[in-house]
Design an enzyme around this catalytic site. Structure first.
Site, PDB file in Angstrom:
ATOM      1  N   PHE A 121       0.798  -1.148   0.137  1.00 50.23           N
ATOM      2  CA  PHE A 121      -0.148  -0.070   0.062  1.00 50.23           C
ATOM      3  C   PHE A 121       0.957   1.198   0.072  1.00 50.23           C
ATOM      4  O   PHE A 121       1.474   1.491   1.091  1.00 50.23           O
ATOM      5  CB  PHE A 121      -0.976  -0.101   1.191  1.00 50.23           C
ATOM      6  CG  PHE A 121      -1.974   0.986   1.465  1.00 50.23           C
ATOM      7  CD1 PHE A 121      -3.202   0.600   0.676  1.00 50.23           C
ATOM      8  CD2 PHE A 121      -1.689   2.105   2.049  1.00 50.23           C
ATOM      9  CE1 PHE A 121      -4.379   1.795   1.038  1.00 50.23           C
ATOM     10  CE2 PHE A 121      -2.971   3.132   2.306  1.00 50.23           C
ATOM     11  CZ  PHE A 121      -4.149   2.943   1.513  1.00 50.23           C
ATOM     12  N   ALA A 122       1.032   2.077  -0.950  1.00 47.63           N
ATOM     13  CA  ALA A 122       2.048   3.110  -1.259  1.00 47.63           C
ATOM     14  C   ALA A 122       1.316   4.458  -1.404  1.00 47.63           C
ATOM     15  O   ALA A 122       0.816   4.877  -2.137  1.00 47.63           O
ATOM     16  CB  ALA A 122       2.666   2.757  -2.539  1.00 47.63           C
ATOM     17  N   LEU A 123       1.097   4.976   0.026  1.00 44.98           N
ATOM     18  CA  LEU A 123       0.289   6.234   0.248  1.00 44.98           C
ATOM     19  C   LEU A 123       1.158   7.268   0.517  1.00 44.98           C
ATOM     20  O   LEU A 123       1.244   8.439  -0.079  1.00 44.98           O
ATOM     21  CB  LEU A 123      -0.705   6.111   1.141  1.00 44.98           C
ATOM     22  CG  LEU A 123      -1.474   7.254   1.670  1.00 44.98           C
ATOM     23  CD1 LEU A 123      -2.418   8.011   0.325  1.00 44.98           C
ATOM     24  CD2 LEU A 123      -2.390   6.929   2.680  1.00 44.98           C
ATOM     25  N   GLU A 125       4.286   9.675   1.645  1.00 45.77           N
ATOM     26  CA  GLU A 125       5.448  10.529   0.975  1.00 45.77           C
ATOM     27  C   GLU A 125       6.414  11.211   2.100  1.00 45.77           C
ATOM     28  O   GLU A 125       5.894  11.284   3.159  1.00 45.77           O
ATOM     29  CB  GLU A 125       4.943  11.454   0.011  1.00 45.77           C
ATOM     30  CG  GLU A 125       4.312  10.667  -1.481  1.00 45.77           C
ATOM     31  CD  GLU A 125       3.753  11.456  -2.531  1.00 45.77           C
ATOM     32  OE1 GLU A 125       4.214  12.777  -2.332  1.00 45.77           O
ATOM     33  OE2 GLU A 125       3.025  11.154  -3.391  1.00 45.77           O
ATOM     34  N   GLY A 129       2.678  12.524   5.281  1.00 40.70           N
ATOM     35  CA  GLY A 129       2.273  11.368   5.776  1.00 40.70           C
ATOM     36  C   GLY A 129       0.892  11.587   6.376  1.00 40.70           C
ATOM     37  O   GLY A 129      -0.202  11.198   5.748  1.00 40.70           O
ATOM     38  N   SER A 130       0.657  12.357   7.479  1.00 39.24           N
ATOM     39  CA  SER A 130      -0.559  12.467   8.041  1.00 39.24           C
ATOM     40  C   SER A 130      -1.339  13.327   7.182  1.00 39.24           C
ATOM     41  O   SER A 130      -2.415  13.136   7.053  1.00 39.24           O
ATOM     42  CB  SER A 130      -0.241  13.040   9.221  1.00 39.24           C
ATOM     43  OG  SER A 130       0.314  12.448  10.246  1.00 39.24           O
ATOM     44  N   HIS A 336       9.115  -7.219  34.716  1.00 36.52           N
ATOM     45  CA  HIS A 336      10.232  -8.014  34.568  1.00 36.52           C
ATOM     46  C   HIS A 336      11.427  -7.641  34.973  1.00 36.52           C
ATOM     47  O   HIS A 336      12.477  -8.310  35.073  1.00 36.52           O
ATOM     48  CB  HIS A 336      10.067  -8.441  32.837  1.00 36.52           C
ATOM     49  CG  HIS A 336       9.553  -9.642  32.530  1.00 36.52           C
ATOM     50  ND1 HIS A 336       7.858  -9.223  32.403  1.00 36.52           N
ATOM     51  CD2 HIS A 336       9.452 -10.789  32.224  1.00 36.52           C
ATOM     52  CE1 HIS A 336       7.270 -10.548  31.762  1.00 36.52           C
ATOM     53  NE2 HIS A 336       8.238 -11.399  31.947  1.00 36.52           N
ATOM     54  N   GLU A 361      -0.779   3.746   9.561  1.00 41.62           N
ATOM     55  CA  GLU A 361      -2.129   3.816   9.036  1.00 41.62           C
ATOM     56  C   GLU A 361      -2.723   5.141   9.691  1.00 41.62           C
ATOM     57  O   GLU A 361      -3.769   5.030  10.126  1.00 41.62           O
ATOM     58  CB  GLU A 361      -3.015   2.616   9.440  1.00 41.62           C
ATOM     59  CG  GLU A 361      -2.081   1.569   8.438  1.00 41.62           C
ATOM     60  CD  GLU A 361      -3.275   0.386   8.637  1.00 41.62           C
ATOM     61  OE1 GLU A 361      -4.334   0.288   8.857  1.00 41.62           O
ATOM     62  OE2 GLU A 361      -2.601  -0.695   8.395  1.00 41.62           O
ATOM     63  N   GLU A 365      -2.373  11.157  16.644  1.00 39.09           N
ATOM     64  CA  GLU A 365      -2.851  12.584  16.577  1.00 39.09           C
ATOM     65  C   GLU A 365      -3.972  12.780  15.427  1.00 39.09           C
ATOM     66  O   GLU A 365      -4.807  13.628  15.530  1.00 39.09           O
ATOM     67  CB  GLU A 365      -1.666  13.661  16.319  1.00 39.09           C
ATOM     68  CG  GLU A 365      -0.597  13.769  17.618  1.00 39.09           C
ATOM     69  CD  GLU A 365       0.081  12.491  17.799  1.00 39.09           C
ATOM     70  OE1 GLU A 365       0.440  12.352  18.726  1.00 39.09           O
ATOM     71  OE2 GLU A 365       0.279  11.622  16.893  1.00 39.09           O
TER      72      GLU A 365
END
Length: 382
Positions: A121-123, A125, A129-130, A336, A361, A365
């Protein structure tokens, strides 16, 4: 804001979850190289697990969000690398299933389900981004086809995928209304890229489109309506990112409950200390709240209804579950102690892997902005 009925798993859904666990346990052996693990993807196909991305079928109406969440949560408890490989197959190919021509679906979907073809899935850049509406990768008409020029960054499965769902600018200065989705084969002339070295060894890279030509039938959906293709895909997959987070948090909590029962401190189990027991109770409560929100959003998606409400619930599920998983895994590491920071410890692995979920995805924010716009109104939010 309308409510959602309390979510309860059906017997069939519980049986499906058991089947996934039985099918996957002991059979997924990722190599963690930071590149596409084709052997792992093929194994997911051979086990029948990739078919679950599409509700068990190969038609858009068969994409069941609850089943997708069950699949991702269960596999996340077994192998985060396998879960990531599986989810990327769905994210990269669902736009083709949803909006592609019959020829494109026939060519790519069976190969994705079998694990023979790797999808991406190439969205995103470097400067988009957002703010996905700020895409700069250009798609220009060339006869009966299109020519793509520009770059993509932070693309999962790049540069090794066989088929990319690519979002490109077809109308300048039109924001989200000028973006078109294309199916672009990885072997296309002019398409190149490089892998990126990330905190966790996931296959993520950069793509360069140097005059990549695609035919007219590579368009997914309608010209200049690609943003809707992206949002329909993300609305389906965002709750399942929350399910991935829930699965990781459950694995961390299970390991921690075992640890505090067995670890001796001052002659008694660590779990006998009230501060530790109460911390476990808080982590478990937060995990259950995240799980309920995820499956309520998935059930609402499957039930249909108003798209804006689906977007809001998907955003809420991703936001809360991924933020909660970060807190839960961190709390488990704390209980731990130093052992969980040692390379190779299951908690060390989860601690690295859980961080990315709050970014990809749509960062947390962005999810808050989606929720706020839906409740308050676009005119009051930016």
């Amino acid at each position: 804001m309308s409510g959602v009925a309390a979510f309860r798993f059906t017997d069939d859904q519980r049986e499906y979850q058991r089947w996934v666990r039985d099918a996957a346990t002991g059979k997924l052996a990722p190599r963690g190289t930071g590149r596409v693990d084709r052997e792992l993807v093929r194994t997911l196909g051979e086990l029948g697990l990739l078919r679950g991305l599409f509700g068990g079928g190969a038609e858009p109406t068969d994409a069941a969000a609850v089943q997708l969440c069950l699949l991702r949560e269960t596999i996340a408890q077994i192998s985060t690398e396998a879960e990531t490989a599986l989810a990327l197959q769905g994210l990269g190919s669902y736009p083709i299933l949803q909006s592609g021509s019959a020829e494109l679906r026939t060519r790519w979907i069976p190969a994705v389900i079998s694990g023979e073809a790797v999808a991406a899935f190439a969205l995103t850049e470097a400067g988009a981004g957002s703010d996905a509406a700020a895409l700069r990768l250009r798609a220009e008409r060339d006869g009966d086809g299109w020519v793509l020029t520009g770059e993509k960054l932070w693309i999962s499965n790049a540069p090794d995928a066989d088929i990319y769902t690519v979002f490109a600018r077809t109308t300048p200065d039109a924001g989200a209304r000028g973006v078109t989705a294309f199916a672009v084969p990885g072997a296309s002339a002019g398409l190149s890229g490089e892998p990126l070295d990330m905190l966790s060894p996931h296959p993520i890279g950069r793509l360069v489109f140097d005059g990549v030509r695609v035919p007219a039938d590579a368009v997914l959906g309608e010209v200049d309506r690609g943003f809707a293709v992206a949002m329909r895909t993300l609305d389906l997959f965002r709750p399942s990112v929350g399910a991935f987070a829930v699965g990781m948090a459950q694995a961390a909590l299970d390991a921690t409950v075992t640890h505090v029962r067995e670890r001796q401190v001052y002659g008694a189990p660590l779990a006998s200390q009230q501060a530790v027991a109460h911390r476990i109770a808080d982590l478990a409560t937060e995990l259950e709240a995240a799980r309920l929100l995820v499956y309520a959003a998935a059930a609402a998606y499957d039930d249909g209804g108003e798209p804006e409400q689906q977007s809001r619930r998907s955003a809420m599920a991703k936001l809360y579950a991924t933020e909660a998983a970060q807190r839960i895994v961190d709390g488990c590491v704390q209980l731990h102690g130093a052992a969980a920071l040692r390379h190779g410890h299951p908690l060390e692995h989860l601690y690295r892997d859980v961080r990315a979920l709050r970014i990809y995805e749509g960062a947390s924010e962005v999810q808050r902005s989606i929720i706020a716009r839906n409740l308050i109104g676009r005119e009051y939010t930016r």
